[in-house]
Structures are given as structure tokens and as C-alpha cells.
Enzyme design. Structure first.
Site, PDB file in Angstrom:
ATOM      1  N   LYS A 183     -28.045 -21.114  27.335  1.00 28.19           N
ATOM      2  CA  LYS A 183     -27.462 -19.981  26.611  1.00 28.19           C
ATOM      3  C   LYS A 183     -28.566 -19.204  25.900  1.00 28.19           C
ATOM      4  O   LYS A 183     -29.392 -19.773  25.192  1.00 28.19           O
ATOM      5  CB  LYS A 183     -26.454 -20.480  25.579  1.00 28.19           C
ATOM      6  CG  LYS A 183     -25.795 -19.379  24.770  1.00 28.19           C
ATOM      7  CD  LYS A 183     -24.772 -19.978  23.815  1.00 28.19           C
ATOM      8  CE  LYS A 183     -24.051 -18.940  23.015  1.00 28.19           C
ATOM      9  NZ  LYS A 183     -23.106 -19.544  22.060  1.00 28.19           N
ATOM     10  N   SER A 186     -28.372  -7.802  39.801  1.00 26.03           N
ATOM     11  CA  SER A 186     -28.921  -8.922  39.049  1.00 26.03           C
ATOM     12  C   SER A 186     -29.217  -8.582  37.595  1.00 26.03           C
ATOM     13  O   SER A 186     -28.963  -7.477  37.129  1.00 26.03           O
ATOM     14  CB  SER A 186     -30.193  -9.456  39.703  1.00 26.03           C
ATOM     15  OG  SER A 186     -31.238  -8.505  39.582  1.00 26.03           O
ATOM     16  N   THR A 217     -23.626 -12.475  37.387  1.00 27.19           N
ATOM     17  CA  THR A 217     -24.655 -11.975  38.291  1.00 27.19           C
ATOM     18  C   THR A 217     -25.656 -13.111  38.482  1.00 27.19           C
ATOM     19  O   THR A 217     -25.360 -14.262  38.174  1.00 27.19           O
ATOM     20  CB  THR A 217     -25.301 -10.682  37.735  1.00 27.19           C
ATOM     21  OG1 THR A 217     -26.165 -10.125  38.735  1.00 27.19           O
ATOM     22  CG2 THR A 217     -26.054 -10.902  36.451  1.00 27.19           C
ATOM     23  N   TYR A 218     -26.844 -12.788  38.976  1.00 22.49           N
ATOM     24  CA  TYR A 218     -27.871 -13.814  39.156  1.00 22.49           C
ATOM     25  C   TYR A 218     -29.169 -13.351  38.489  1.00 22.49           C
ATOM     26  O   TYR A 218     -29.392 -12.160  38.266  1.00 22.49           O
ATOM     27  CB  TYR A 218     -28.092 -14.115  40.646  1.00 22.49           C
ATOM     28  CG  TYR A 218     -28.574 -12.924  41.440  1.00 22.49           C
ATOM     29  CD1 TYR A 218     -29.929 -12.698  41.644  1.00 22.49           C
ATOM     30  CD2 TYR A 218     -27.673 -12.007  41.971  1.00 22.49           C
ATOM     31  CE1 TYR A 218     -30.376 -11.601  42.360  1.00 22.49           C
ATOM     32  CE2 TYR A 218     -28.105 -10.908  42.685  1.00 22.49           C
ATOM     33  CZ  TYR A 218     -29.460 -10.716  42.883  1.00 22.49           C
ATOM     34  OH  TYR A 218     -29.897  -9.621  43.582  1.00 22.49           O
ATOM     35  N   GLY A 242     -27.874  -2.683  39.127  1.00 24.38           N
ATOM     36  CA  GLY A 242     -26.782  -2.473  40.070  1.00 24.38           C
ATOM     37  C   GLY A 242     -25.484  -2.203  39.343  1.00 24.38           C
ATOM     38  O   GLY A 242     -25.462  -1.568  38.281  1.00 24.38           O
ATOM     39  N   ALA A 259     -23.675  -3.998  37.539  1.00 22.94           N
ATOM     40  CA  ALA A 259     -23.636  -4.536  36.173  1.00 22.94           C
ATOM     41  C   ALA A 259     -24.147  -3.526  35.144  1.00 22.94           C
ATOM     42  O   ALA A 259     -23.786  -3.597  33.964  1.00 22.94           O
ATOM     43  CB  ALA A 259     -24.453  -5.820  36.084  1.00 22.94           C
TER      44      ALA A 259
END
Length: 118
Positions: free
Chosen positions: A9, A25, A57-58, A73, A75
Site C-alpha cells: 500500500k 498503466s 491497472t498495472y 491511458g 485511467a
């Protein structure tokens, strides 16, 4: 039996960029990635404190020491530069192992430099 629990976190990071035309991402400063035990391409959930948006997302590596938190993108439409976000990942593990597992939790300052850990 396996259960899902908090693994990593980053609490209240500041969004520094939002790039709609990027493939996708979240770019995270490598110092923050290491401190929170996140790796490149890991799936993360993003919780936007300013507007309540929640999405996943990644991770991609951001420049070390830069403080970058860049949503890319689609996001990018869910944040604004300056928003505060919580970035989390979860892990699946054996119930008994989970009882002693301690997540990696960090607290960045307003410049996304690590000011505390839990």
C-alpha cells in the site's frame, strides 16, 4: 484454504501526471515501488481520495527519485494532477501463512518521498 489480503500500500500519493495518449498503466517512482514491495507489471487497485474513483491497472517503473505517480491511458480520465490516491495490491496465500504476514505500507509526503512506513 487460501485467502486474499493486503500485500502492498502506498497511502496518499500525489498524482504528478495524467497521460491519456499513453498505452496504459501507472508509472510509480522505483523508490516507492521497492519500499512498498511492488514489481513491474503487478496489478494494482487505485483509490482516488479526491473524487472517489476506484479502478485497477498495472505498474510500470517510473524514474527513481522522481516522485512520479503517472496515470496513463484510460485511467488518466479518472484522476487530475494533484489528486491524492491510495495504491494497493493484494495477494492470495494460505490461511495460516496469512496470519503472520505483514503488508508493506508506506506514507509519502506531498512530493512523493517516503516519510513513513508501517
Amino acid at each position: 484454504m487460501n485467502i486474499e489480503l493486503l500485500k502492498s500500500k502506498i497511502h496518499r500519493a500525489t498524482v504528478t501526471e495524467a497521460n491519456l495518449d499513453y498505452i496504459g498503466s501507472i508509472a510509480i517512482d522505483q523508490d516507492l515501488m521497492e519500499a512498498s514491495n511492488l514489481i513491474e507489471n503487478e496489478r494494482v487497485n487505485i483509490y482516488n481520495i479526491n473524487n472517489g474513483e476506484r479502478f485497477d491497472t498495472y505498474v510500470i517503473k517510473g524514474k527513481r527519485g522522481s516522485g512520479i505517480i503517472s496515470l496513463n491511458g484510460a485511467a488518466a480520465r479518472k484522476v487530475a494532477v494533484g489528486d491524492k490516491v491510495i495504491i494497493v495490491s493484494y495477494a492470495s496465500m494460505d490461511f495460516e501463512e496469512a496470519k503472520s504476514f505483514r503488508p508493506f505500507i508506506i506514507f509519502p509526503d506531498e512530493n512523493n518521498k517516503i516519510r513513513g512506513r508501517h
